[in-house]
Design a protein around this motif. Structure first.
Motif, PDB file in Angstrom:
ATOM      1  N   GLU A 158       0.962  -1.238   0.017  1.00 47.72           N
ATOM      2  CA  GLU A 158       0.076   0.060   0.242  1.00 47.72           C
ATOM      3  C   GLU A 158       0.745   1.097  -0.045  1.00 47.72           C
ATOM      4  O   GLU A 158       0.647   2.350  -0.765  1.00 47.72           O
ATOM      5  CB  GLU A 158      -0.839  -0.040   1.200  1.00 47.72           C
ATOM      6  N   LEU A 159       1.851   1.288   0.698  1.00 51.21           N
ATOM      7  CA  LEU A 159       2.915   2.297   0.859  1.00 51.21           C
ATOM      8  C   LEU A 159       3.717   2.589  -0.563  1.00 51.21           C
ATOM      9  O   LEU A 159       3.626   3.617  -0.959  1.00 51.21           O
ATOM     10  CB  LEU A 159       4.031   2.253   2.046  1.00 51.21           C
ATOM     11  N   SER A 160       3.881   1.497  -1.203  1.00 49.41           N
ATOM     12  CA  SER A 160       4.551   1.380  -2.550  1.00 49.41           C
ATOM     13  C   SER A 160       3.487   2.167  -3.541  1.00 49.41           C
ATOM     14  O   SER A 160       3.737   2.842  -4.345  1.00 49.41           O
ATOM     15  CB  SER A 160       4.962   0.016  -2.733  1.00 49.41           C
ATOM     16  N   ARG A 161       2.087   1.678  -3.438  1.00 47.32           N
ATOM     17  CA  ARG A 161       1.224   2.256  -4.388  1.00 47.32           C
ATOM     18  C   ARG A 161       1.264   3.836  -4.063  1.00 47.32           C
ATOM     19  O   ARG A 161       0.769   4.433  -5.045  1.00 47.32           O
ATOM     20  CB  ARG A 161       0.011   1.399  -4.137  1.00 47.32           C
ATOM     21  N   ARG A 162       1.405   4.295  -2.936  1.00 43.12           N
ATOM     22  CA  ARG A 162       1.378   5.568  -2.656  1.00 43.12           C
ATOM     23  C   ARG A 162       2.561   6.488  -3.002  1.00 43.12           C
ATOM     24  O   ARG A 162       2.395   7.587  -2.839  1.00 43.12           O
ATOM     25  CB  ARG A 162       1.007   5.867  -1.158  1.00 43.12           C
TER      26      ARG A 162
END
Length: 150
Positions: free
Chosen positions: A20-24
């Motif tokens: 999720e952090l990578s997606r952000r």
């Protein structure tokens, strides 16, 4: 420049939060992959040192015996935790990693919750309940990242 470590037992949600952090848009490293962990179960110290000496912000996930040697190079250490029954349910159901599918693995996870998790808790900057929705967990980690960049 923020460097955050997300740690916890298998099945706590480290990889999911990292995705999720990578997606952000955050740079992330999951040390369970790409040979960050040596055959003895520890991080490759020269490689980790070089990563943490870089001048970019990043979020690292993993739980290894020698991670404490690097705590002073992280601006935050986040412990994701969940009841052992939740951990076992998650590792039994996942398809991307076989660890946790055997009874021996599950016994080891139960023992790690008793022996290792208290040590991680003592060193954590923040503990988060891994049963919370992933976006909320990522929001909490993101707050740590952005507060360190001010």
């Amino acid at each position: 420049m923020s460097r955050i470590l997300i740690t916890g037992m298998s099945g706590a949600g480290k990889t999911t939060v990292l995705h999720e952090l990578s997606r952000r848009g955050y740079r992330t490293i999951d040390t369970d992959y790409d040979a960050w962990v040596l055959p003895d179960g520890t991080w490759d110290e020269p490689r980790m040192s070089a990563l943490l000496a870089s001048d970019s912000s990043l979020v690292v996930s993993g739980t290894v015996e020698n991670q404490g040697r690097f705590y002073d190079r992280f601006s935050g250490v986040v412990l994701l935790s969940a009841p052992v029954e939740v951990l076992i349910e998650r590792v039994s159901a996942r398809t991307t990693n076989t660890y946790g599918s055997s009874e021996a693995d599950q016994h080891a996870i139960r023992q790690h919750v008793l022996d290792v998790e208290p040590l991680l808790r003592k060193s954590a900057t923040l503990e988060l309940d891994g049963r919370r929705p992933v976006p909320q967990l990522a929001d909490e980690v993101e707050r740590l990242i952005t507060s360190d960049q001010i």
